[in-house]
Enzyme design. Structure first.
Site, mmCIF file in Angstrom:
data_model
loop_
_atom_site.group_PDB
_atom_site.id
_atom_site.type_symbol
_atom_site.label_atom_id
_atom_site.label_comp_id
_atom_site.label_asym_id
_atom_site.label_seq_id
_atom_site.Cartn_x
_atom_site.Cartn_y
_atom_site.Cartn_z
ATOM 1 N N SER A 1 1.158 -1.314 0.073
ATOM 2 C CA SER A 1 -0.281 0.072 0.266
ATOM 3 C C SER A 1 0.531 1.561 -0.112
ATOM 4 O O SER A 1 2.407 0.800 0.667
ATOM 5 C CB SER A 1 -0.750 -0.329 0.889
ATOM 6 O OG SER A 1 -1.893 1.546 0.672
ATOM 7 N N SER B 1 -0.683 4.134 0.649
ATOM 8 C CA SER B 1 -1.278 5.065 1.766
ATOM 9 C C SER B 1 -0.476 4.998 3.280
ATOM 10 O O SER B 1 -0.128 6.533 3.517
ATOM 11 C CB SER B 1 -2.594 4.746 1.909
ATOM 12 O OG SER B 1 -3.282 3.964 0.661
ATOM 13 N N LYS C 1 -14.153 -3.560 2.092
ATOM 14 C CA LYS C 1 -15.080 -1.979 2.254
ATOM 15 C C LYS C 1 -16.029 -2.617 2.109
ATOM 16 O O LYS C 1 -17.194 -1.080 2.575
ATOM 17 C CB LYS C 1 -14.434 -1.649 0.348
ATOM 18 C CG LYS C 1 -13.198 -0.944 0.181
ATOM 19 C CD LYS C 1 -12.598 -0.466 -1.229
ATOM 20 C CE LYS C 1 -11.801 0.028 -1.392
ATOM 21 N NZ LYS C 1 -11.927 1.175 -2.614
ATOM 22 N N ASP D 1 -13.572 7.450 -2.843
ATOM 23 C CA ASP D 1 -13.229 7.066 -4.082
ATOM 24 C C ASP D 1 -13.393 7.999 -5.379
ATOM 25 O O ASP D 1 -13.044 8.236 -6.644
ATOM 26 C CB ASP D 1 -13.047 5.504 -4.540
ATOM 27 C CG ASP D 1 -12.338 4.880 -3.710
ATOM 28 O OD1 ASP D 1 -11.107 5.407 -3.413
ATOM 29 O OD2 ASP D 1 -12.540 4.060 -3.622
ATOM 30 N N ALA E 1 -15.318 -1.071 -8.189
ATOM 31 C CA ALA E 1 -15.015 -0.138 -8.690
ATOM 32 C C ALA E 1 -15.974 1.024 -9.830
ATOM 33 O O ALA E 1 -15.230 1.943 -9.099
ATOM 34 C CB ALA E 1 -13.464 -0.318 -9.197
ATOM 35 N N ASN F 1 -21.558 -2.761 -19.612
ATOM 36 C CA ASN F 1 -20.470 -4.082 -18.799
ATOM 37 C C ASN F 1 -20.732 -5.400 -19.861
ATOM 38 O O ASN F 1 -20.900 -5.256 -20.182
ATOM 39 C CB ASN F 1 -21.265 -3.979 -17.454
ATOM 40 C CG ASN F 1 -20.566 -5.173 -17.315
ATOM 41 O OD1 ASN F 1 -19.332 -4.955 -16.139
ATOM 42 N ND2 ASN F 1 -20.646 -6.033 -15.993
ATOM 43 N N ALA G 1 -24.364 -6.824 -19.918
ATOM 44 C CA ALA G 1 -25.032 -6.211 -19.901
ATOM 45 C C ALA G 1 -26.736 -5.149 -18.432
ATOM 46 O O ALA G 1 -26.824 -4.758 -17.900
ATOM 47 C CB ALA G 1 -26.534 -6.063 -20.524
ATOM 48 N N MET H 1 -9.061 3.630 -14.367
ATOM 49 C CA MET H 1 -8.148 3.589 -13.099
ATOM 50 C C MET H 1 -7.598 3.138 -12.114
ATOM 51 O O MET H 1 -6.953 3.183 -11.355
ATOM 52 C CB MET H 1 -9.882 3.179 -11.925
ATOM 53 C CG MET H 1 -11.267 4.554 -12.014
ATOM 54 S SD MET H 1 -12.948 3.942 -11.888
ATOM 55 C CE MET H 1 -12.695 3.600 -10.284
ATOM 56 N N GLY I 1 -4.170 5.621 -12.947
ATOM 57 C CA GLY I 1 -5.896 6.311 -11.852
ATOM 58 C C GLY I 1 -4.545 6.863 -10.750
ATOM 59 O O GLY I 1 -4.819 6.602 -9.087
HETATM 60 P P1 ATR Z 1 -14.152 -4.494 -9.050
HETATM 61 O O1 ATR Z 1 -14.235 -4.435 -7.489
HETATM 62 O O2 ATR Z 1 -12.931 -4.213 -9.118
HETATM 63 O O3 ATR Z 1 -15.445 -3.554 -9.368
HETATM 64 P P2 ATR Z 1 -15.459 -6.382 -9.725
HETATM 65 O O4 ATR Z 1 -16.437 -6.160 -8.828
HETATM 66 O O5 ATR Z 1 -14.898 -8.130 -9.555
HETATM 67 O O6 ATR Z 1 -14.522 -6.082 -9.053
HETATM 68 O O7 ATR Z 1 -15.983 -6.268 -11.259
HETATM 69 C C1 ATR Z 1 -15.112 -6.914 -12.599
HETATM 70 C C2 ATR Z 1 -15.746 -5.550 -13.229
HETATM 71 O O8 ATR Z 1 -14.837 -5.780 -14.349
HETATM 72 C C3 ATR Z 1 -17.338 -6.321 -13.808
HETATM 73 O O9 ATR Z 1 -17.905 -5.495 -14.012
HETATM 74 C C4 ATR Z 1 -16.434 -7.399 -14.859
HETATM 75 O O10 ATR Z 1 -17.255 -7.500 -16.146
HETATM 76 P P3 ATR Z 1 -18.740 -8.643 -15.708
HETATM 77 O O11 ATR Z 1 -19.238 -8.245 -14.448
HETATM 78 O O12 ATR Z 1 -18.738 -8.622 -16.543
HETATM 79 O O13 ATR Z 1 -17.724 -10.028 -15.217
HETATM 80 C C5 ATR Z 1 -15.327 -6.337 -15.300
HETATM 81 N N1 ATR Z 1 -14.787 -7.370 -16.184
HETATM 82 C C6 ATR Z 1 -12.854 -8.154 -15.924
HETATM 83 N N2 ATR Z 1 -12.668 -8.546 -16.802
HETATM 84 C C7 ATR Z 1 -13.191 -8.157 -17.761
HETATM 85 C C8 ATR Z 1 -12.821 -8.574 -19.566
HETATM 86 N N3 ATR Z 1 -11.880 -9.088 -19.638
HETATM 87 N N4 ATR Z 1 -13.705 -7.535 -20.378
HETATM 88 C C9 ATR Z 1 -14.776 -6.242 -19.625
HETATM 89 N N5 ATR Z 1 -14.744 -6.241 -18.516
HETATM 90 C C10 ATR Z 1 -14.397 -7.183 -17.146
#
Ligand code: ATR
Length: 279
Positions: free
Chosen positions: A14, A16, A65, A101, A130, A150, A153, A219, A243
């Site tokens: 970290s 921080s 979190k 954030d 995120a 996303n 969808a 990010m 980010g």
């Molecule tokens: P975080 O807390 O970092 O947002 P998360 O809650 O696990 O992590 O969410 C990961 C995000 O990255 C999701 O939106 C995921 O898409 P899906 O919901 O369709 O799984 C997205 N993601 C991860 N790998 C991806 C890729 N190769 N292409 C596009 N989106 C991706």
């Protein structure tokens, strides 16, 4: 001396403690700030021990979190919208939970990168923690349109449906690669909030989505350009950012919450960037 900490698992890497030590020096605040490793199922116990030892507040990082959100007995509106907390403030029996954030992202965009959000077309990629974490401050910055896209969808649509409406901000959501989705549209700011970079992947976007002069923002951060930044440049984005600025600005926002004063970030951000490029 007032004590603060960042709690996570893992926590060794970290930045921080380095960031908050610099803020404390700069503002003349006599505080300590440490990194605390909590067991995966031991967040509440770690916080209780830190409070008992005189802790005044903590930053919270992966994977805690949501635990911090559950632990707080009061939440800011932005923490409620995020469904997650990255900053706790302790005052007697009171545990206040906030999420800095999104404010960090908005400040990095508008101040450090001099990129207005108001009246612009913004595309937010991803619908996980995120993306959700930055949603309310992004909407409050009053873009003309905010589009959530996303891979799945349904998750983007769900997140969009939970967004508080704002006059003058048109919200829409859909799937990456969905027929009739992003193809043919252009955006002024594209923010990658997916975790795709962790697997060295990039979200699948149609050609031509970057408007002239558009900013592509990841990010994630690291030494050199991220996979998303490289792909965005190849797709015609002329302005690129990672980010690291958001990291420093969310920390500044937490510091301001705890200490009532906002540190200056420009010099520290440049120093962190140099250090990162050298390693
Ligand atoms: P975080 O807390 O970092 O947002 P998360 O809650 O696990 O992590 O969410 C990961 C995000 O990255 C999701 O939106 C995921 O898409 P899906 O919901 O369709 O799984 C997205 N993601 C991860 N790998 C991806 C890729 N190769 N292409 C596009 N989106 C991706």
């Amino acid at each position: 001396m007032d004590r603060y900490a960042v709690i996570g698992h893992p926590i060794a890497h970290s930045k921080s403690p380095r960031i908050h030590a610099a803020f404390a020096r700069q503002t003349g605040q006599d505080i300590s700030y440490e990194a605390l490793l909590a067991p995966i199922d031991g967040f509440a116990a770690a916080v209780a021990a830190f409070r008992a030892a005189g802790g005044r507040g903590v930053n919270v990082t992966v994977p805690f979190k949501l635990d911090a959100h559950a632990l707080a007995n009061r939440l800011s509106a932005r923490a409620r919208a995020a469904g997650a907390v990255n900053t706790l403030v302790f005052d007697g029996d009171d545990i206040f939970g906030d999420n800095t954030d999104g404010a960090g992202l908005v400040r990095d965009l508008t101040v450090n990168l001099d990129c207005d959000i108001a009246d612009r077309r913004v595309l937010l990629l991803g619908a996980g923690g995120a993306a959700r974490g930055v949603l309310l401050p992004l909407i409050d910055a009053r873009p003309a349109t905010l589009t959530l896209a996303n891979r799945r969808a349904d998750k983007a649509r769900e997140l969009c449906a939970a967004c508080p409406p704002r006059a003058g901000v048109a919200l829409d959501a859909g799937g990456l690669g969905e027929p009739g989705g992003l193809a043919g549209r252009q955006f002024d700011i594209v923010i990658n909030a997916t975790s795709a970079s962790l697997a060295a992947e990039v979200p699948d976007l149609p050609a031509g989505i970057y408007a002239p002069g558009a900013l592509a923002y990841d990010m994630m951060y690291g030494a050199g350009d991220t996979a998303y930044m490289i792909a965005a440049r190849a797709a015609g984005a002329t302005r690129l950012a990672d980010g690291l600025g958001m990291l420093v600005e969310q920390a500044a926002e937490s510091f301001a919450l705890w200490r009532g004063m906002r540190p200056e970030t420009t010099v520290l951000l440049a120093e962190l960037r140099d250090e990162m490029e050298q390693h």
